[in-house]
Enzyme design. Structure first.
Site, mmCIF file in Angstrom:
data_model
loop_
_atom_site.group_PDB
_atom_site.id
_atom_site.type_symbol
_atom_site.label_atom_id
_atom_site.label_comp_id
_atom_site.label_asym_id
_atom_site.label_seq_id
_atom_site.Cartn_x
_atom_site.Cartn_y
_atom_site.Cartn_z
ATOM 1 N N HIS A 251 -8.372 9.060 11.396
ATOM 2 C CA HIS A 251 -9.212 7.644 11.283
ATOM 3 C C HIS A 251 -7.876 7.068 10.632
ATOM 4 C CE1 HIS A 251 -11.991 5.138 8.635
ATOM 5 N NE2 HIS A 251 -10.468 4.950 8.264
ATOM 6 N N GLU A 252 -7.226 7.793 9.797
ATOM 7 C CA GLU A 252 -5.660 6.627 9.636
ATOM 8 C C GLU A 252 -4.939 6.943 11.340
ATOM 9 O OE1 GLU A 252 -6.120 4.799 7.273
ATOM 10 O OE2 GLU A 252 -6.805 6.796 6.318
ATOM 11 N N HIS B 274 -6.136 3.368 12.635
ATOM 12 C CA HIS B 274 -5.911 1.824 12.213
ATOM 13 C C HIS B 274 -4.304 1.628 12.152
ATOM 14 C CE1 HIS B 274 -9.260 1.226 9.858
ATOM 15 N NE2 HIS B 274 -8.758 2.402 9.384
#
Length: 418
Positions: A18-19, A22
């Protein structure tokens, strides 16, 4: 111990993916990423590489990518302030010493008259005790140095707010998107390693000492009728058996080119206070590279649809907070899944990944969806909402999410131990 390791690996994978979404979009769009963190709270491990500090933190409740400009810059220079300047070979400021200047004998100590570290990148001042003013150009990669710790400055062109609405939205959406990608990848691997469930009522593994093994059923058998009723899908077969515990039934079985009749009686099992019939067989599977990608996409869609439906039921009041699970509940279920085998663990990880992606896209403060909502409002208004107001909304939202997490964790503990 196996469960602890599995939980840590699963949690780490979900948050990292997920990170990373980003992170990679922030890097590609020219944003300054100050920190890539797994977990919250105090650091238990950290390493600095280039511009970014990579950390693992003690609380396994998520993670974050800290991009310059998302929060107000902590350090600013004021007129009359004494600072030390260390210059590079191009006579640009590379280090701005805020305190402990005696540890930097090569630094020029000046009294600041004016400074701009966001747009024009300069510091103007005079050597302490002198009147002549000097304007020092500042490198885009210059560092504040406070208590010996370096923090890179963030020129406006490296800040989150400087980017177009589309780039900011893409950076926020990339995290949840990567969770969907991970889910599809895991289902693809399951299709290759375990196989794709077939639609027809084909027998897979036959468990020992069960009605199916006693009746002589083997892997690959296809059930075509039960008690004279046509069976065309695995769902038909599973439903018919489940509804008839302890009832003798006649099955027509196709094996290679032959057809035979077998008699057996499903055993009775208790599932959620209901008695269901089971004969001890697993669903048949096929291994196909050609079908693996469509299967992975269809399973990702199926789980996404199911989770969205459950979220809608929660919002409409059909579910209560008591139905939610936090880290403790997830750990407990992970323990059960680990005992069921590696493939069950992969499926559980895939389900959690798509769940994380969908939850983060909800238009709630502090979540990616909430921040995307603010970009949408900016597009409608023609100007952004002030950083202070948006920050306050996200802070309140984060506090409420933490409160919800505490309530859910307490409910998990009560279910498990009381």
């Amino acid at each position: 111990m196996n469960t602890i390791i599995a939980f840590i690996l699963m949690f780490g994978l979900l948050v990292f993916v997920h990170e990373f979404g980003h992170f990679i979009v922030a890097k590609k769009t020219g944003m300054l990423v100050r920190e890539f963190a797994i977990g919250f709270g105090p650091k238990i491990f950290s390493i600095k590489k280039n511009e970014t500090l990579y950390t693992i933190r003690i609380l396994p409740m998520g993670g974050y990518v800290r991009v310059a400009g998302e929060d107000p810059e902590i350090i600013e220079l004021k007129a009359g302030q004494h600072i030390g300047l260390v210059l590079n070979e191009q006579e640009e400021v590379k280090d701005i010493i805020i305190n402990q200047k005696d540890k930097y004998p090569l630094a020029e100590v000046i009294e600041v008259s004016e400074a701009d570290l966001t747009h024009d990148l300069f510091i103007e001042g005079s050597l302490v005790g002198e009147d002549d003013m000097t304007r020092y150009p500042v490198s885009e990669t210059a560092n504040y140095v406070m208590d010996g710790t370096k923090t890179q400055i963030a020129p406006y062109n490296r800040q989150f707010a400087s980017k177009s609405k589309s780039k900011r939205a893409l950076q926020l959406f990339a995290g949840p998107f990567m969770n969907f990608v991970l889910t599809a990848v895991l289902f693809f691997l399951l299709a290759i390693l375990q196989g794709i469930p077939v639609e027809e009522a084909q027998i897979g593994e036959v468990l020992p000492d069960t009605p199916a093994s006693d009746a002589g059923l083997i892997e690959g058998d296809v059930i075509t009728t039960i008690d004279g009723k046509e069976i065309t899908t695995w769902f038909d077969f599973q439903t018919y058996v489940a509804l008839r515990p302890n009832e003798v039934m006649s099955m027509t079985v196709e094996r290679n080119d032959s057809v035979s009749e077998v008699m057996l009686t499903p055993e009775a099992y208790q599932v959620d206070e209901q008695t269901v019939g089971r004969i001890g067989v697993m669903r048949g599977v096929e291994k196909s590279w050609a079908k693996a990608i469509p299967y992975s996409l269809s399973e990702t869609y199926y789980w996404s649809k199911m989770i969205i439906t459950n979220v809608a039921m929660l919002i409409s009041g059909q579910f209560t907070v008591d139905a939610l699970s936090g880290p403790v509940g997830i750990y407990d279920f992970t323990d059960q899944v680990v005992q069921s085998g590696f493939y069950s663990f992969m499926t559980w990880t895939a389900a959690l990944s798509v769940n994380l992606g969908i939850i983060n896209l909800l238009p709630l403060p502090a979540l990616d969806g909430g921040r995307l909502l603010f970009i949408g409002l900016e597009a409608v208004r023609g100007k952004p909402i002030s950083q202070e107001k948006e920050g306050l909304v996200h802070f309140i939202g984060f506090a409420l999410l933490m409160l919800l997490m505490i309530i859910v964790t307490w409910n998990d503990l009560q279910r498990l131990f009381f």
